[in-house]
Design a protein around this motif. Structure first.
Motif, PDB file in Angstrom:
ATOM      1  N   ARG A  69       0.906   4.152  -2.901  1.00 37.66           N
ATOM      2  CA  ARG A  69       0.626   5.548  -2.544  1.00 37.66           C
ATOM      3  C   ARG A  69       1.771   6.473  -2.981  1.00 37.66           C
ATOM      4  O   ARG A  69       1.540   7.500  -3.621  1.00 37.66           O
ATOM      5  CB  ARG A  69       0.425   5.649  -1.035  1.00 37.66           C
ATOM      6  CG  ARG A  69       0.088   7.062  -0.528  1.00 37.66           C
ATOM      7  CD  ARG A  69       0.303   7.138   0.963  1.00 37.66           C
ATOM      8  NE  ARG A  69       1.739   6.976   1.286  1.00 37.66           N
ATOM      9  CZ  ARG A  69       2.178   6.374   2.392  1.00 37.66           C
ATOM     10  NH1 ARG A  69       1.341   5.872   3.280  1.00 37.66           N
ATOM     11  NH2 ARG A  69       3.485   6.284   2.602  1.00 37.66           N
ATOM     12  N   ASN A  99       0.822  -1.211   0.000  1.00 39.17           N
ATOM     13  CA  ASN A  99       0.000   0.000   0.000  1.00 39.17           C
ATOM     14  C   ASN A  99       0.856   1.262   0.000  1.00 39.17           C
ATOM     15  O   ASN A  99       0.552   2.233  -0.718  1.00 39.17           O
ATOM     16  CB  ASN A  99      -0.928  -0.007   1.214  1.00 39.17           C
ATOM     17  CG  ASN A  99      -1.977  -1.099   1.143  1.00 39.17           C
ATOM     18  OD1 ASN A  99      -2.168  -1.730   0.112  1.00 39.17           O
ATOM     19  ND2 ASN A  99      -2.662  -1.332   2.248  1.00 39.17           N
ATOM     20  N   ALA A 106      -8.992  -2.819  -2.728  1.00 40.90           N
ATOM     21  CA  ALA A 106     -10.263  -3.524  -2.512  1.00 40.90           C
ATOM     22  C   ALA A 106     -10.780  -4.086  -3.831  1.00 40.90           C
ATOM     23  O   ALA A 106     -11.296  -5.207  -3.895  1.00 40.90           O
ATOM     24  CB  ALA A 106     -11.284  -2.581  -1.896  1.00 40.90           C
ATOM     25  N   GLU A 142      -6.678   2.374  -0.875  1.00 38.01           N
ATOM     26  CA  GLU A 142      -7.606   1.421  -0.266  1.00 38.01           C
ATOM     27  C   GLU A 142      -8.660   0.966  -1.281  1.00 38.01           C
ATOM     28  O   GLU A 142      -8.978  -0.219  -1.368  1.00 38.01           O
ATOM     29  CB  GLU A 142      -8.281   2.060   0.943  1.00 38.01           C
ATOM     30  CG  GLU A 142      -9.230   1.125   1.677  1.00 38.01           C
ATOM     31  CD  GLU A 142      -9.867   1.771   2.897  1.00 38.01           C
ATOM     32  OE1 GLU A 142     -10.748   1.138   3.497  1.00 38.01           O
ATOM     33  OE2 GLU A 142      -9.494   2.917   3.230  1.00 38.01           O
TER      34      GLU A 142
END
Length: 201
Positions: free
Chosen positions: A63, A59, A78, A74
């Motif tokens: 980012r 993550n 997902a 996120e």
């Protein structure tokens, strides 16, 4: 040799997944050039497949490299996991369940860090088979010969005593090269019939 273990892949076999196009859709949403996410994240995807990074590091990389917000990351992840998990192949799952205790049953899957927990939640795979081998936990991917050797040790069989079901022709061929009785998945009915033919020999 008598078959003693029946082993399944997950993606495209025990779980039917759709094409992984989440990155293309998000590139369009974010105004990025086609292929940007795959190029920028290639080393991270590869590391995640053999457990060299954590989910948090995945993550963070997304980012920082793509200059996204935490919320965007996120949402992208997902979407990735929704596609990754797919839907249960119920006919094949019930067949696998019925093989015990006559045969040892297992899973051997090229995977991604975080897959075990999500697939357990979605499908209860730890209750379905005797043992699960995930590439991100083993630190190597199919068709690494060492992974076939590990599978035989974990399932307590010689290669010729194992049936392995996968939907990737190159992985079926690689398993056959080391003596495993590999079957190419095309549909639940075809696969079950092919496995039963091997078991009846």
């Amino acid at each position: 040799m008598t078959i003693r273990a029946v082993v399944f892949d997950i993606g495209g076999v025990l779980a039917i997944d759709e094409p992984m196009d989440f990155d293309a859709r998000w590139e369009a949403t974010l105004g990025l050039a086609a292929g940007t996410i795959g190029t920028v994240m290639a080393d991270v995807w590869a590391a995640g497949a053999i457990g060299k990074v954590t989910e948090a590091e995945v993550n963070d990389a997304m980012r920082d490299r793509l200059r996204l917000t935490a919320g965007q990351v996120e949402a992208i992840m997902a979407d990735m996991w929704r596609q990754y998990l797919g839907v249960a192949n119920t006919e094949l799952i019930e067949y696998a369940r019925g093989l015990r205790p006559r045969y040892r049953t297992g899973i051997l899957s090229n995977s991604f860090v975080g897959a075990r927990e999500r697939e357990q939640s979605a499908y209860g795979l730890e209750d379905l088979v005797d043992d699960l081998i995930y590439s991100h936990e083993a630190g190597m991917n199919k068709p690494d010969p060492a992974l076939w050797e590990l599978a035989c040790r974990r399932f307590g069989v010689e290669p010729a005593e194992m049936v392995f079901l996968d939907n990737a022709p190159r992985l079926v061929d690689a398993a056959r090269d080391v003596g495993i009785r590999a079957v190419l998945y095309e549909s639940p009915g075809q696969s079950i019939a092919a496995i039963e033919k091997v078991l009846a020999r």
